[in-house]
Design a protein around this motif. Structure first.
Motif, short mmCIF file in Angstrom:
data_model
loop_
_atom_site.label_atom_id
_atom_site.label_comp_id
_atom_site.label_asym_id
_atom_site.label_seq_id
_atom_site.Cartn_x
_atom_site.Cartn_y
_atom_site.Cartn_z
N PHE A 56 26.85 26.61 48.81
CA PHE A 56 27.00 26.88 50.24
C PHE A 56 28.41 26.58 50.69
CE2 PHE A 56 22.37 26.32 50.11
CZ PHE A 56 21.96 27.39 50.88
N LEU A 57 29.07 25.69 49.97
CA LEU A 57 30.40 25.22 50.34
C LEU A 57 31.34 25.44 49.16
CD1 LEU A 57 31.85 23.80 52.67
CD2 LEU A 57 31.15 21.62 51.69
N ASN A 58 32.38 26.24 49.39
CA ASN A 58 33.34 26.55 48.33
C ASN A 58 34.70 26.77 48.99
OD1 ASN A 58 34.99 28.00 46.50
ND2 ASN A 58 33.19 28.70 45.38
N GLU A 59 35.63 25.86 48.79
CA GLU A 59 36.92 25.94 49.49
C GLU A 59 37.78 27.11 49.03
OE1 GLU A 59 38.94 22.13 49.92
OE2 GLU A 59 37.84 21.94 51.80
N THR A 60 37.66 27.52 47.78
CA THR A 60 38.42 28.69 47.32
C THR A 60 37.94 29.94 48.04
OG1 THR A 60 38.70 27.67 45.15
CG2 THR A 60 39.10 30.04 45.30
N ARG A 61 36.64 30.08 48.13
CA ARG A 61 36.05 31.21 48.84
C ARG A 61 36.46 31.18 50.32
NH1 ARG A 61 30.27 30.75 47.42
NH2 ARG A 61 30.08 29.77 49.45
N PHE A 62 36.48 29.97 50.89
CA PHE A 62 36.89 29.82 52.29
C PHE A 62 38.35 30.26 52.46
CE2 PHE A 62 39.22 27.20 55.36
CZ PHE A 62 38.59 27.57 56.52
N ALA A 63 39.24 29.80 51.58
CA ALA A 63 40.66 30.14 51.68
C ALA A 63 40.87 31.65 51.56
CB ALA A 63 41.46 29.41 50.60
N GLU A 64 40.16 32.28 50.64
CA GLU A 64 40.29 33.74 50.47
C GLU A 64 39.82 34.46 51.73
OE1 GLU A 64 39.60 33.75 45.62
OE2 GLU A 64 37.93 34.28 46.95
N SER A 65 38.69 34.07 52.24
CA SER A 65 38.13 34.70 53.43
C SER A 65 39.04 34.47 54.64
CB SER A 65 36.74 34.11 53.69
OG SER A 65 36.24 34.55 54.92
N PHE A 66 39.53 33.25 54.80
CA PHE A 66 40.41 32.90 55.91
C PHE A 66 41.68 33.74 55.87
CE2 PHE A 66 43.64 30.41 58.07
CZ PHE A 66 42.98 29.94 59.19
N ALA A 67 42.33 33.78 54.70
CA ALA A 67 43.59 34.53 54.56
C ALA A 67 43.37 36.02 54.83
CB ALA A 67 44.16 34.32 53.16
N ARG A 68 42.32 36.58 54.26
CA ARG A 68 42.01 37.99 54.48
C ARG A 68 41.79 38.28 55.96
NH1 ARG A 68 38.51 37.92 50.32
NH2 ARG A 68 36.80 37.45 51.73
N LEU A 97 45.52 30.61 45.86
CA LEU A 97 44.44 31.53 45.51
C LEU A 97 44.03 32.37 46.72
CD1 LEU A 97 42.22 29.24 43.24
CD2 LEU A 97 43.58 31.21 42.51
N GLY A 98 44.00 31.74 47.88
CA GLY A 98 43.66 32.45 49.11
C GLY A 98 44.67 33.53 49.45
N LEU A 99 45.96 33.22 49.26
CA LEU A 99 47.01 34.19 49.59
C LEU A 99 47.02 35.40 48.65
CD1 LEU A 99 50.02 31.89 50.53
CD2 LEU A 99 48.55 33.20 52.05
N LYS A 100 46.44 35.24 47.46
CA LYS A 100 46.37 36.37 46.53
C LYS A 100 45.49 37.50 47.07
CE LYS A 100 47.34 34.04 42.19
NZ LYS A 100 46.83 33.57 40.92
#
Length: 158
Positions: A56-68, A97-100
């Motif tokens: 339910f909680l994944n910071e990499t997924r959060f960073a990707e979603s946030f950046a997008r 990873l999010g910025l990618k």
């Protein structure tokens, strides 16, 4: 007298599962939510690993979603996205990873569109130095790289 609802650990887990399923969250947001619910540190230390373990909680997924999202919807540059993610307590690796998620061609196209739009809004400004300053301030606030912004300002406002 205000009566505040109290939660058992299981009720809090279910509530936070719904909270995280609704939209991507970072650890800081989840911890803040648990504190608002009146949970003690011992319960927080049990619930957060549960949310991570059950995905339910994944910071990499959060960073990707946030950046997008911030790039596509608000037209933020990478500097602003990085600053906001750091404020949310994410580490450098996760932020990279999010910025990618941001495609370089899209990044160039959005910058071009945004700079042209701002330039057209400043048509009435007569003083070229004030015009350049307003132009640069607008783009820098949105997190675009300074060298890119100043080069575009010189190109559009000679």
């Amino acid at each position: 007298m205000k009566s505040e609802k109290t939660y058992t650990v299981e009720e809090a887990k279910r509530a936070l599962e719904r909270y995280c399923a609704y939209q991507e969250r970072c650890h800081q947001e989840v911890e803040q939510k648990l504190r608002e619910m009146g949970m003690i540190q011992l319960a927080i230390d049990e619930i957060i690993p549960h949310l991570i373990q059950h995905n339910f909680l994944n910071e990499t997924r959060f960073a990707e979603s946030f950046a997008r999202g911030k790039f596509r919807i608000k037209n933020w540059g990478k500097n602003r996205i990085v600053r906001e993610l750091k404020q949310k307590g994410l580490n450098e690796r996760t932020i990279k990873l999010g910025l990618k998620e941001i495609d370089e061609d899209d990044y160039e196209a959005v910058f071009e569109t945004l700079s042209r739009k701002r330039y057209n809004q400043l048509k009435k400004e007569k003083d070229k130095y004030r015009k350049r300053k307003k132009f640069a301030d607008y783009l820098l606030y949105r997190g675009w790289e300074a060298d890119r912004v100043y080069a575009k300002a010189k190109e559009l406002i000679p």
